[in-house]
Scaffold this motif. Structure first.
Motif, PDB file in Angstrom:
ATOM      1  N   LEU A  17       0.831  -1.202   0.000  1.00  0.00           N
ATOM      2  CA  LEU A  17       0.000   0.000   0.000  1.00  0.00           C
ATOM      3  C   LEU A  17       0.863   1.249   0.000  1.00  0.00           C
ATOM      4  CD1 LEU A  17      -2.914   1.013   0.023  1.00  0.00           C
ATOM      5  CD2 LEU A  17      -2.809   1.043   2.525  1.00  0.00           C
ATOM      6  N   ALA A  18       1.931   1.239   0.802  1.00  0.00           N
ATOM      7  CA  ALA A  18       2.853   2.373   0.838  1.00  0.00           C
ATOM      8  C   ALA A  18       3.568   2.530  -0.500  1.00  0.00           C
ATOM      9  CB  ALA A  18       3.870   2.181   1.967  1.00  0.00           C
ATOM     10  N   ALA A  19       3.976   1.430  -1.098  1.00  0.00           N
ATOM     11  CA  ALA A  19       4.668   1.484  -2.387  1.00  0.00           C
ATOM     12  C   ALA A  19       3.757   2.010  -3.485  1.00  0.00           C
ATOM     13  CB  ALA A  19       5.188   0.104  -2.758  1.00  0.00           C
ATOM     14  N   SER A  20       2.442   1.858  -3.305  1.00  0.00           N
ATOM     15  CA  SER A  20       1.490   2.321  -4.314  1.00  0.00           C
ATOM     16  C   SER A  20       1.469   3.841  -4.434  1.00  0.00           C
ATOM     17  CB  SER A  20       0.076   1.824  -3.974  1.00  0.00           C
ATOM     18  OG  SER A  20       0.026   0.419  -3.975  1.00  0.00           O
ATOM     19  N   VAL A  21       1.881   4.541  -3.379  1.00  0.00           N
ATOM     20  CA  VAL A  21       1.876   6.005  -3.402  1.00  0.00           C
ATOM     21  C   VAL A  21       2.888   6.551  -4.412  1.00  0.00           C
ATOM     22  CG1 VAL A  21       2.209   8.116  -2.060  1.00  0.00           C
ATOM     23  CG2 VAL A  21       1.002   6.161  -1.052  1.00  0.00           C
ATOM     24  N   ILE A  30       2.190   8.315  -8.209  1.00  0.00           N
ATOM     25  CA  ILE A  30       2.724   9.633  -8.584  1.00  0.00           C
ATOM     26  C   ILE A  30       3.575   9.527  -9.845  1.00  0.00           C
ATOM     27  CG2 ILE A  30       4.310  11.459  -7.847  1.00  0.00           C
ATOM     28  CD1 ILE A  30       3.225  11.077  -5.032  1.00  0.00           C
ATOM     29  N   ALA A  31       4.318   8.438  -9.978  1.00  0.00           N
ATOM     30  CA  ALA A  31       5.126   8.237 -11.177  1.00  0.00           C
ATOM     31  C   ALA A  31       4.267   7.877 -12.383  1.00  0.00           C
ATOM     32  CB  ALA A  31       6.161   7.140 -10.928  1.00  0.00           C
ATOM     33  N   ALA A  32       3.176   7.147 -12.142  1.00  0.00           N
ATOM     34  CA  ALA A  32       2.333   6.667 -13.243  1.00  0.00           C
ATOM     35  C   ALA A  32       1.534   7.784 -13.907  1.00  0.00           C
ATOM     36  CB  ALA A  32       1.380   5.584 -12.729  1.00  0.00           C
ATOM     37  N   ILE A  33       1.124   8.784 -13.130  1.00  0.00           N
ATOM     38  CA  ILE A  33       0.261   9.850 -13.679  1.00  0.00           C
ATOM     39  C   ILE A  33       0.944  10.612 -14.811  1.00  0.00           C
ATOM     40  CG2 ILE A  33      -0.884  12.033 -13.134  1.00  0.00           C
ATOM     41  CD1 ILE A  33      -1.529  10.792 -10.360  1.00  0.00           C
ATOM     42  N   PRO A  34       2.126  11.204 -14.613  1.00  0.00           N
ATOM     43  CA  PRO A  34       2.761  11.914 -15.732  1.00  0.00           C
ATOM     44  C   PRO A  34       3.227  10.975 -16.843  1.00  0.00           C
ATOM     45  CG  PRO A  34       4.228  11.857 -13.832  1.00  0.00           C
ATOM     46  CD  PRO A  34       2.903  11.349 -13.368  1.00  0.00           C
ATOM     47  N   TYR A  35       3.615   9.751 -16.477  1.00  0.00           N
ATOM     48  CA  TYR A  35       4.043   8.772 -17.473  1.00  0.00           C
ATOM     49  C   TYR A  35       2.902   8.492 -18.458  1.00  0.00           C
ATOM     50  CZ  TYR A  35       6.258   4.481 -19.237  1.00  0.00           C
ATOM     51  OH  TYR A  35       6.828   3.516 -20.039  1.00  0.00           O
TER      52      TYR A  35
END
Length: 222
Positions: A93-97, A101-106
């Motif tokens: 769950l923590a790693a999903s944060v 954030i990285a996935a959105i601009p990608y």
């Protein structure tokens, strides 16, 4: 040779579920926010429907800034924010944060590129007919670019499967965590090879499904 793998089957199943959870959360954030961001970047470009040089430049710089960070560094930089959002810095769950954030601009950048593939004449025809901007975005841009967006989602999924494995290095859980704990630290090479093969199979399945869906939705083949 397979004794270690058989003994670890419960943990392997759990690691697969953790990986799917991390990827699902990050992809949901990418689709929800990345699509809107990609569309807005496209709309604010010079010569587009709603040109805005200042907003476009700011968004492009922001997207490029986040994408320029190596993911392992982004994981560390976002530790305070991750703790604030998830209440912990360990676990899927923590790693999903940071993954989200990285996935959105990608994904936003890939959506923008897919929209650029829409024939400009199609957009001009909709504008000439007096179609409202909301209709142009939904029925023209997104509809015409749907095949490219599916391929973009496929690329994003595959990339973030590997990113989720990287998150295992800092206690994120998932397939990568299991491979490192048993395959690297405990020198169980068979476990390492099995987890790598598992990742390869998952990636191949995702790519196959993505290509199939994109081909079915490609208006050029209808």
């Amino acid at each position: 040779m397979f004794d270690n793998i058989i003994m670890l089957l419960p943990e392997i199943k759990e690691s697969i579920a953790q990986t799917f959870m991390m990827v699902a959360i990050s992809l949901s954030a990418a689709v929800l926010f990345g699509t809107s961001l990609g569309v807005y970047v496209f709309l604010t470009e010079k010569g587009s429907i709603r040109p805005n040089a200042v907003a476009n430049r700011f968004l492009n710089y922001t997207i490029n800034l986040v994408r320029s960070f190596p993911f392992i560094i982004l994981l560390v930089v976002l530790i305070p924010f991750t703790r604030l959002v998830a209440g912990t810095t360990v676990g899927p769950l923590a790693a999903s944060v940071p993954l989200s954030i990285a996935a959105i601009p990608y994904f936003a950048r890939l959506v923008e590129q897919a929209l650029k593939e829409v024939p400009h004449g199609t957009i001009e025809a909709a504008i000439a007919l007096g179609a409202p901007k909301r209709y142009i975005i939904k029925e023209v841009l997104l509809n015409e670019a749907r095949s490219g967006i599916i391929l973009a989602l496929t690329v994003t999924t595959i990339s973030f499967i590997s990113y989720s494995a990287m998150a295992g290095m800092v206690g994120g859980g998932g397939i990568g965590d299991l491979a490192i704990r048993y395959g690297y630290y405990r020198f169980q090479t068979d476990v390492m090879i099995f987890m790598v093969l598992l990742l390869v199979i998952i990636v191949q399945v995702v790519q196959f499904i993505g290509n199939l869906l994109a081909k079915k939705l490609d208006r050029r083949h209808i």
